[in-house]
Design an enzyme around this catalytic site. Structure first.
Site, PDB file in Angstrom:
ATOM      1  N   GLY A 196       0.106   5.081  -1.188  1.00  0.00           N
ATOM      2  CA  GLY A 196      -0.960   5.833  -0.539  1.00  0.00           C
ATOM      3  C   GLY A 196      -0.488   6.979   0.339  1.00  0.00           C
ATOM      4  O   GLY A 196       0.707   7.290   0.421  1.00  0.00           O
ATOM      5  N   ASN A 229     -11.512  -3.374   3.372  1.00  0.00           N
ATOM      6  CA  ASN A 229     -10.151  -3.643   3.847  1.00  0.00           C
ATOM      7  C   ASN A 229      -9.942  -5.090   4.322  1.00  0.00           C
ATOM      8  O   ASN A 229      -8.823  -5.599   4.276  1.00  0.00           O
ATOM      9  CB  ASN A 229      -9.790  -2.663   4.955  1.00  0.00           C
ATOM     10  CG  ASN A 229      -9.618  -1.252   4.406  1.00  0.00           C
ATOM     11  OD1 ASN A 229      -9.667  -1.050   3.197  1.00  0.00           O
ATOM     12  ND2 ASN A 229      -9.412  -0.281   5.272  1.00  0.00           N
ATOM     13  N   MET A 247       0.490   9.365  10.973  1.00  0.00           N
ATOM     14  CA  MET A 247       0.484   7.891  10.994  1.00  0.00           C
ATOM     15  C   MET A 247       1.784   7.343  10.434  1.00  0.00           C
ATOM     16  O   MET A 247       2.313   6.347  10.928  1.00  0.00           O
ATOM     17  CB  MET A 247      -0.711   7.363  10.189  1.00  0.00           C
ATOM     18  CG  MET A 247      -0.792   5.852  10.181  1.00  0.00           C
ATOM     19  SD  MET A 247      -0.965   5.160  11.845  1.00  0.00           S
ATOM     20  CE  MET A 247       0.418   4.029  11.896  1.00  0.00           C
ATOM     21  N   HIS A 267      -7.786  -0.226  18.836  1.00  0.00           N
ATOM     22  CA  HIS A 267      -7.475   0.999  18.093  1.00  0.00           C
ATOM     23  C   HIS A 267      -8.729   1.497  17.385  1.00  0.00           C
ATOM     24  O   HIS A 267      -8.841   1.439  16.165  1.00  0.00           O
ATOM     25  CB  HIS A 267      -6.357   0.743  17.080  1.00  0.00           C
ATOM     26  CG  HIS A 267      -6.158   1.908  16.152  1.00  0.00           C
ATOM     27  ND1 HIS A 267      -5.675   3.116  16.581  1.00  0.00           N
ATOM     28  CD2 HIS A 267      -6.432   2.069  14.830  1.00  0.00           C
ATOM     29  CE1 HIS A 267      -5.644   3.962  15.559  1.00  0.00           C
ATOM     30  NE2 HIS A 267      -6.107   3.351  14.490  1.00  0.00           N
ATOM     31  N   ASN A 288      -7.056  -0.224   8.698  1.00  0.00           N
ATOM     32  CA  ASN A 288      -8.193  -0.261   9.615  1.00  0.00           C
ATOM     33  C   ASN A 288      -9.335  -1.107   9.081  1.00  0.00           C
ATOM     34  O   ASN A 288      -9.431  -1.302   7.879  1.00  0.00           O
ATOM     35  CB  ASN A 288      -8.700   1.176   9.831  1.00  0.00           C
ATOM     36  CG  ASN A 288      -7.981   1.854  10.970  1.00  0.00           C
ATOM     37  OD1 ASN A 288      -7.763   1.239  12.014  1.00  0.00           O
ATOM     38  ND2 ASN A 288      -7.628   3.117  10.792  1.00  0.00           N
ATOM     39  N   ASP A 331      -1.968   6.253  18.612  1.00  0.00           N
ATOM     40  CA  ASP A 331      -2.696   6.557  19.859  1.00  0.00           C
ATOM     41  C   ASP A 331      -1.711   6.965  20.960  1.00  0.00           C
ATOM     42  O   ASP A 331      -1.989   7.839  21.780  1.00  0.00           O
ATOM     43  CB  ASP A 331      -3.511   5.337  20.306  1.00  0.00           C
ATOM     44  CG  ASP A 331      -4.450   4.854  19.211  1.00  0.00           C
ATOM     45  OD1 ASP A 331      -4.981   5.704  18.478  1.00  0.00           O
ATOM     46  OD2 ASP A 331      -4.629   3.635  19.074  1.00  0.00           O
ATOM     47  N   GLY A 348       0.859  -1.195   0.000  1.00  0.00           N
ATOM     48  CA  GLY A 348       0.000   0.000   0.000  1.00  0.00           C
ATOM     49  C   GLY A 348       0.885   1.231   0.000  1.00  0.00           C
ATOM     50  O   GLY A 348       0.540   2.278   0.535  1.00  0.00           O
ATOM     51  N   ILE A 366      -0.421   7.244   3.549  1.00  0.00           N
ATOM     52  CA  ILE A 366       0.506   6.817   4.603  1.00  0.00           C
ATOM     53  C   ILE A 366       1.750   6.198   3.961  1.00  0.00           C
ATOM     54  O   ILE A 366       2.880   6.475   4.364  1.00  0.00           O
ATOM     55  CB  ILE A 366      -0.159   5.773   5.533  1.00  0.00           C
ATOM     56  CG1 ILE A 366      -1.334   6.392   6.285  1.00  0.00           C
ATOM     57  CG2 ILE A 366       0.869   5.209   6.519  1.00  0.00           C
ATOM     58  CD1 ILE A 366      -2.207   5.388   7.014  1.00  0.00           C
TER      59      ILE A 366
HETATM   60  P1  NAI Z   1      -4.801   5.773   0.841  1.00  0.00           P
HETATM   61  O1  NAI Z   1      -6.059   5.481   0.096  1.00  0.00           O
HETATM   62  O2  NAI Z   1      -4.154   7.090   0.655  1.00  0.00           O
HETATM   63  O3  NAI Z   1      -3.722   4.651   0.505  1.00  0.00           O
HETATM   64  C1  NAI Z   1      -4.016   3.298   0.514  1.00  0.00           C
HETATM   65  C2  NAI Z   1      -3.189   2.632  -0.563  1.00  0.00           C
HETATM   66  O4  NAI Z   1      -3.490   1.225  -0.523  1.00  0.00           O
HETATM   67  C3  NAI Z   1      -3.505   3.130  -1.975  1.00  0.00           C
HETATM   68  O5  NAI Z   1      -2.321   3.512  -2.637  1.00  0.00           O
HETATM   69  C4  NAI Z   1      -4.147   1.914  -2.648  1.00  0.00           C
HETATM   70  O6  NAI Z   1      -3.885   1.843  -4.033  1.00  0.00           O
HETATM   71  C5  NAI Z   1      -3.480   0.792  -1.871  1.00  0.00           C
HETATM   72  N1  NAI Z   1      -4.165  -0.499  -1.994  1.00  0.00           N
HETATM   73  C6  NAI Z   1      -5.484  -0.756  -2.096  1.00  0.00           C
HETATM   74  N2  NAI Z   1      -5.686  -2.081  -2.236  1.00  0.00           N
HETATM   75  C7  NAI Z   1      -4.468  -2.652  -2.190  1.00  0.00           C
HETATM   76  C8  NAI Z   1      -4.009  -3.999  -2.274  1.00  0.00           C
HETATM   77  N3  NAI Z   1      -4.855  -5.017  -2.445  1.00  0.00           N
HETATM   78  N4  NAI Z   1      -2.690  -4.215  -2.204  1.00  0.00           N
HETATM   79  C9  NAI Z   1      -1.819  -3.202  -2.038  1.00  0.00           C
HETATM   80  N5  NAI Z   1      -2.188  -1.926  -1.955  1.00  0.00           N
HETATM   81  C10 NAI Z   1      -3.494  -1.658  -2.032  1.00  0.00           C
HETATM   82  O7  NAI Z   1      -5.116   5.490   2.405  1.00  0.00           O
HETATM   83  P2  NAI Z   1      -4.226   5.914   3.668  1.00  0.00           P
HETATM   84  O8  NAI Z   1      -4.678   7.222   4.167  1.00  0.00           O
HETATM   85  O9  NAI Z   1      -2.804   5.692   3.346  1.00  0.00           O
HETATM   86  O10 NAI Z   1      -4.744   4.829   4.751  1.00  0.00           O
HETATM   87  C11 NAI Z   1      -4.448   3.454   4.590  1.00  0.00           C
HETATM   88  C12 NAI Z   1      -5.084   2.650   5.720  1.00  0.00           C
HETATM   89  O11 NAI Z   1      -4.498   2.978   6.976  1.00  0.00           O
HETATM   90  C13 NAI Z   1      -6.584   2.893   5.892  1.00  0.00           C
HETATM   91  O12 NAI Z   1      -7.216   1.662   6.139  1.00  0.00           O
HETATM   92  C14 NAI Z   1      -6.652   3.765   7.110  1.00  0.00           C
HETATM   93  O13 NAI Z   1      -7.884   3.660   7.788  1.00  0.00           O
HETATM   94  C15 NAI Z   1      -5.531   3.189   7.932  1.00  0.00           C
HETATM   95  N6  NAI Z   1      -5.056   4.044   9.020  1.00  0.00           N
HETATM   96  C16 NAI Z   1      -4.615   3.446  10.156  1.00  0.00           C
HETATM   97  C17 NAI Z   1      -4.166   4.170  11.224  1.00  0.00           C
HETATM   98  C18 NAI Z   1      -3.681   3.468  12.461  1.00  0.00           C
HETATM   99  O14 NAI Z   1      -3.460   4.156  13.477  1.00  0.00           O
HETATM  100  N7  NAI Z   1      -3.456   2.186  12.466  1.00  0.00           N
HETATM  101  C19 NAI Z   1      -4.165   5.636  11.187  1.00  0.00           C
HETATM  102  C20 NAI Z   1      -4.581   6.191   9.940  1.00  0.00           C
HETATM  103  C21 NAI Z   1      -5.037   5.414   8.902  1.00  0.00           C
END
Ligand code: NAI
Length: 334
Positions: free
Chosen positions: A12, A97, A237, A182, A122, A153, A9, A14
């Protein structure tokens, strides 16, 4: 020693800044960036010019992309999946997800079953059980090596507590265990165990204390709202994900001792955790002492105040359901 780290990922919000931070870790000699979108080939072209040891490669999800990214990986960090939009809870992300994390976990089982796995996607409360079930089904689940990343967190707890006590520059001084899960009320900040102790006046002011806890639990919403539909926390993050990855690298591969960090890990059968929370849950975020095997030791949760016990009750009202939801997603599909 040279480590291969894979980010799944990686294109994205993050993934990109996280890849940049990982590129700066001198222990990493190979950084493999994987995504479903082709721009992931551009990320290594860009950060590959940074003058640090890691050789950086990009892999798109085609027949061999995941294999190439994961083969030989020592550490796999997963921020793949969709983020929240205003009004959504982390649980609303489950339907998309869950399948993404399942497929990536299968790749880990197939290509790097001994890697440390750090899950950011998430809802973490459910995606970590999903990954564990996939690894179990493949016969390669090592409960010491699979982590739900809850470091954001922890980071928020320090920053927001420092702000609440009127010392906004003092965040780095405070280490605050955050346990539980979380997501919203499952996030349980143990402010009474802050090191150094937070001022007594905070605990005497019930309204202020409750407001602070709520802000830590729902801090992600501040970002989701401020970004107004364009995503959730990405930069903080990436910082938090890197912080945990660097702690693990130092303890697992560089011989650093005494590294303790809260993380959402497998605790089934851990008598101390069961006693502390009154249930034998499969997963709970606990202060983990990291070492060569990953989770070397789970540190005690310590004495909770009456208020923290109420927070624990609220956490336990939600967390077991989220764990079962993740487990059944895999078990039901067998
Ligand atoms: P984003 O949409 O900017 O990036 C996600 C990336 O995952 C995209 O580049 C997408 O193409 C890629 N992706 C989708 N399906 C995929 C697959 N099968 N294989 C590989 N890559 C794939 O989202 P962002 O903002 O980067 O968030 C990513 C995740 O992290 C979300 O689920 C978000 O809720 C979670 N998150 C977790 C936090 C934590 O504290 N654990 C804090 C903030 C976000």
């Amino acid at each position: 020693m040279g480590l291969k780290t894979a980010v799944l990922g990686a294109a994205g919000g993050i993934g990109q800044p996280l890849a940049l931070l990982l590129k700066q870790n001198p222990a990493i000699t190979e950084l493999a960036l994987f995504d479903v979108v082709p721009v992931v080939k551009g990320v290594p072209a860009d950060i590959g010019h940074v003058d640090t040891p890691a050789v950086t490669t990009g892999y798109v999800k085609d027949e061999d992309g995941l294999k190439g990214a994961l083969t030989g990986a020592d550490l796999v960090v997963i921020p793949a999946g969709v983020p929240r939009k205003p009004g959504m809870t982390r649980d609303d992300l489950f339907n998309i997800n869950a399948g993404i994390v399942r497929d990536l976990a299968q790749g880990i089982a197939d290509f790097c079953p001994k890697a440390f796995v750090l899950i950011i996607s998430n809802p973490v409360n459910s995606t970590v059980p999903i990954a564990a079930e996939v690894l179990k089904a493949a016969g390669v689940f090592d409960p010491k090596r699979v982590f739900g990343v809850t470091t954001l967190d922890v980071v928020r707890a320090s920053t927001m507590s420092a702000q609440a006590i009127g010392k906004p520059n003092s965040a780095p001084e405070y280490t605050i265990p955050v346990v539980g899960g979380h997501s919203g009320v499952t996030i349980l900040p143990l402010l009474s165990q802050a090191q150094p102790a937070l001022p007594k006046s905070l605990f005497d002011d019930e309204a202020k204390l409750k407001e602070l806890v709520k802000r830590i639990q729902f801090g992600g919403d501040e970002v989701v709202q401020a970004k107004a539909g364009a995503g959730s926390a990405t930069l903080s993050m990436a910082y938090a994900g890197y912080k945990f990855a660097a702690q693990l690298i130092s303890a697992a591969f560089e011989g650093k001792t005494g590294v303790v960090a809260p993380s959402y890990v497998y605790v089934k059968g851990n008598a101390d955790v069961t006693k502390a929370i009154g249930q034998d849950l499969a997963f709970f975020s606990v202060p983990v002492e990291l070492g060569p095997n990953g989770v070397e030791k789970v540190h005690p949760l310590g004495d909770l105040t009456a208020f923290e016990k109420e927070l624990l009750e609220a956490c336990l009202g939600e967390l077991p359901g989220s764990i079962s939801k993740g487990e059944s997603f895999i078990q039901g599909s067998k």
